[in-house]
Write a protein that holds these residues in place. Structure first.
Motif, PDB file in Angstrom:
ATOM      1  N   ALA A  72       5.132  -5.848   7.714  1.00 21.19           N
ATOM      2  CA  ALA A  72       4.658  -7.233   7.630  1.00 21.19           C
ATOM      3  C   ALA A  72       4.726  -7.773   6.202  1.00 21.19           C
ATOM      4  O   ALA A  72       5.113  -8.923   5.976  1.00 21.19           O
ATOM      5  CB  ALA A  72       3.227  -7.299   8.144  1.00 21.19           C
ATOM      6  N   CYS A  73       4.382  -6.933   5.230  1.00 21.26           N
ATOM      7  CA  CYS A  73       4.333  -7.396   3.835  1.00 21.26           C
ATOM      8  C   CYS A  73       5.693  -7.889   3.340  1.00 21.26           C
ATOM      9  O   CYS A  73       5.784  -8.924   2.697  1.00 21.26           O
ATOM     10  CB  CYS A  73       3.903  -6.262   2.914  1.00 21.26           C
ATOM     11  SG  CYS A  73       2.216  -5.800   3.058  1.00 21.26           S
TER      12      CYS A  73
ATOM     13  N   ARG B  16      -5.724  -0.756   2.974  1.00 19.69           N
ATOM     14  CA  ARG B  16      -4.356  -0.876   2.474  1.00 19.69           C
ATOM     15  C   ARG B  16      -4.276  -0.895   0.944  1.00 19.69           C
ATOM     16  O   ARG B  16      -3.318  -1.410   0.378  1.00 19.69           O
ATOM     17  CB  ARG B  16      -3.707  -2.130   3.068  1.00 19.69           C
ATOM     18  CG  ARG B  16      -3.379  -1.935   4.545  1.00 19.69           C
ATOM     19  CD  ARG B  16      -3.167  -3.227   5.295  1.00 19.69           C
ATOM     20  NE  ARG B  16      -2.839  -2.955   6.684  1.00 19.69           N
ATOM     21  CZ  ARG B  16      -3.738  -2.639   7.623  1.00 19.69           C
ATOM     22  NH1 ARG B  16      -5.020  -2.562   7.311  1.00 19.69           N
ATOM     23  NH2 ARG B  16      -3.354  -2.406   8.870  1.00 19.69           N
TER      24      ARG B  16
ATOM     25  N   CYS C 165       4.479   1.736   4.448  1.00 24.90           N
ATOM     26  CA  CYS C 165       5.823   1.601   5.037  1.00 24.90           C
ATOM     27  C   CYS C 165       6.763   2.632   4.404  1.00 24.90           C
ATOM     28  O   CYS C 165       7.607   3.212   5.085  1.00 24.90           O
ATOM     29  CB  CYS C 165       6.363   0.191   4.827  1.00 24.90           C
ATOM     30  SG  CYS C 165       5.485  -1.031   5.816  1.00 24.90           S
TER      31      CYS C 165
ATOM     32  N   CYS D 115       2.526  -2.851  10.686  1.00 28.95           N
ATOM     33  CA  CYS D 115       1.782  -2.633   9.437  1.00 28.95           C
ATOM     34  C   CYS D 115       1.107  -1.270   9.466  1.00 28.95           C
ATOM     35  O   CYS D 115      -0.077  -1.172   9.666  1.00 28.95           O
ATOM     36  CB  CYS D 115       0.755  -3.740   9.235  1.00 28.95           C
ATOM     37  SG  CYS D 115      -0.167  -3.580   7.690  1.00 28.95           S
TER      38      CYS D 115
ATOM     39  N   CYS E 253       0.820  -1.223   0.000  1.00 27.71           N
ATOM     40  CA  CYS E 253       0.000   0.000   0.000  1.00 27.71           C
ATOM     41  C   CYS E 253       0.846   1.263   0.000  1.00 27.71           C
ATOM     42  O   CYS E 253       0.311   2.358  -0.159  1.00 27.71           O
ATOM     43  CB  CYS E 253      -0.931  -0.007   1.196  1.00 27.71           C
ATOM     44  SG  CYS E 253      -0.133   0.340   2.769  1.00 27.71           S
TER      45      CYS E 253
END
Ligand code: SF4
Lengths: 165, 304
Positions: free
Chosen positions: A104-105, B10, A41, A135, A38
């Motif tokens: 996390a991703c 997200r 981060c 996240c 997204c």
């Protein structure tokens, strides 16, 4: 998956020190690649470079070319389109070099499952020197994580920030 | 349902609340349920906080790319101040996971009115100085004025709304048709030249507007109970539309057997990429990043 295995030559990681010793090149230079997700981060990394976070005082700096980087900072799940970019960045970095996943991703894919476009996180593919959870993790959590890698305490005392995003 | 809501948060960080609210509205409409005025008002407050934070982030990026590092650092410092104030109350720095179908999931709902007042006060104090710095920084306006001129007709044809369209003279704002904005939002006319400079000045104007909305909302929040509604999920379809920081975010969902069977999301970044490709040939390579930033091109939103 095979591509990433080839990229992150696992043999290289064998026998590596867990902690990267402080070399003559101070500060530790970071090169950031956002491989998907997204972008949260990446936004927190950008916030970390600004006030009130003293990233440079803590001994870190961002570079715009992997050729002068010590550490590859990865955010987002690995997407198939970004895999060759990540590979090229890693290969361009001089030895010794390190790999840090932020969020996390980047570590396990987070909310984004594996599919035709997304390959997931780095943890099952390569050896990661440091995984910063969250996240996204807050700028202070990222800075604390980076400082922990060097075995030093985080600079500055920041307001407690929530880690759920 | 919760997983899809977390995923909607997200799709694009920076437009997270817009996606969450549009998705939740779509689910609530599919169930034929209304969340009530207080929840709708709290969602408006969250949407305006997000607009404020995201506009500052965009302005900082524009200033940095234009070489005005002092201006960029002012924008980011103010953003960080506001974000740090909001995070303990909302539970999330980037306002992720603050909405659920049927209500809200902020950490301290009871403190939302006070938070709106605090953000208004911090913003009001710093805003005049920021605008002055932006307008008077040597070369910044001149550089931006030569980048990314777009025409309202082209934007309407391609379907790019939001601040890019408003700064080119197309009067479009989804807040006009959202009942929760009644008495809060008003049409503010701004620059309409369609260049990156016009867009930057419009973002500054919209920041002031968001601060004003937060101030007005703070006086209304708490007048009615803000209880979450337990949704009784039926099979059906629903839509939700919200004005996000970069334009309209629309969700269509189909519910079946208590789950989200299908979902479609319309976001402005798709059209922004088409506009970017259209104006790209008239720009030199050094201006490409600046052009993409000022049009709201966002790879994260496009792959989401
Ligand atoms: S870890 Fe969370 S915030 Fe970071 S890129 Fe993934 S979804 Fe976005």
């Amino acid at each position: 998956m095979g591509l990433i295995r080839a990229v992150m030559d696992t043999a290289f990681w064998k026998g590596r020190q867990k902690r990267k010793p402080l070399g003559p090149r101070w500060p530790l230079l970071l090169f950031h690649v956002d491989t998907g997700g997204c972008g949260g981060c990446g936004m927190e990394l950008q916030a970390m470079t600004c006030l009130p976070y003293d990233m440079q005082g803590a001994g870190f700096g961002f570079v715009t070319s992997p050729r002068s980087a010590d550490v590859l900072l990865v955010t987002g799940p690995l997407t198939r389109t970004m895999a060759p970019v990540l590979q090229a960045a890693w290969e361009a970095m001089p030895d010794p070099k390190g790999l840090i996943s932020v969020g996390a991703c980047a570590l396990d894919g987070g909310l984004f499952g594996e599919n035709y476009a997304v390959m997931g996180g780095l943890e099952r593919r390569v050896s990661v020197d440091l995984a910063i959870a969250g996240c996204p993790p807050s700028p202070q959590e990222i800075l604390n994580g980076l400082c922990a890698l060097l075995g030093s305490a985080a600079q500055g005392k920041e307001k407690e920030t929530p880690s759920r995003g | 349902m919760e997983d899809v809501c977390r995923l909607s948060a997200r799709v694009a960080a920076g437009c997270s609340v817009a996606h969450q609210v549009a998705f939740c509205q779509a689910v609530e409409n599919a169930c034929g349920q209304n969340v009530g005025g207080e929840i709708a008002l709290l969602r408006v407050a969250l949407l305006e906080m997000e607009r404020l934070f995201q506009h500052l982030y965009t302005l900082a990026a524009l200033a940095r790319l234009a070489g005005a590092h002092l201006v960029a650092s002012h924008c980011m410092a103010l953003r960080e101040k506001l974000v740090a104030e909001a995070a303990p109350v909302t539970g999330s720095r980037l306002l992720m996971d603050v909405c659920i179908p049927g209500g809200l999931s902020v950490r301290e709902t009871a403190q939302m009115a006070q938070l709106c007042t605090q953000l208004y006060e911090i913003g009001q104090q710093a805003y005049p100085q920021l605008v002055l710095l932006w307008r008077e920084y040597p070369g910044l306006s001149a550089l931006l004025a030569g980048v990314g001129q777009v025409q309202a007709d082209d934007l309407e044809r391609i379907g790019l709304d939001g601040p890019v369209a408003r700064a080119a003279g197309w009067d479009c704002d989804g807040r006009r048709i959202m009942p929760a904005y009644d008495g809060l939002w008003r049409y503010t006319s701004g620059r309409q030249g369609g260049t990156a400079e016009d867009r930057a000045l419009l973002l500054l104007d919209e920041m002031e507007e968001s601060l004003r909305i937060l101030d007005l909302a703070s006086a209304r929040i708490g007048l009615a109970p803000a209880a979450n509604h337990a949704l009784s999920v039926h099979d059906g379809e629903g839509t939700g539309l919200v004005e996000g920081p970069w334009g309209g975010v629309l969700y269509w969902v189909r519910l079946a057997h208590g789950r989200v069977a299908e979902a479609f999301c319309r976001k402005p970044e798709t059209a922004a990429l088409l506009v970017f490709e259209q104006v790209l040939p008239t720009h030199v390579a050094e201006d490409v990043e600046l052009l993409a930033c000022s049009l709201g091109v966002n790879a994260a939103a496009l792959d989401g």
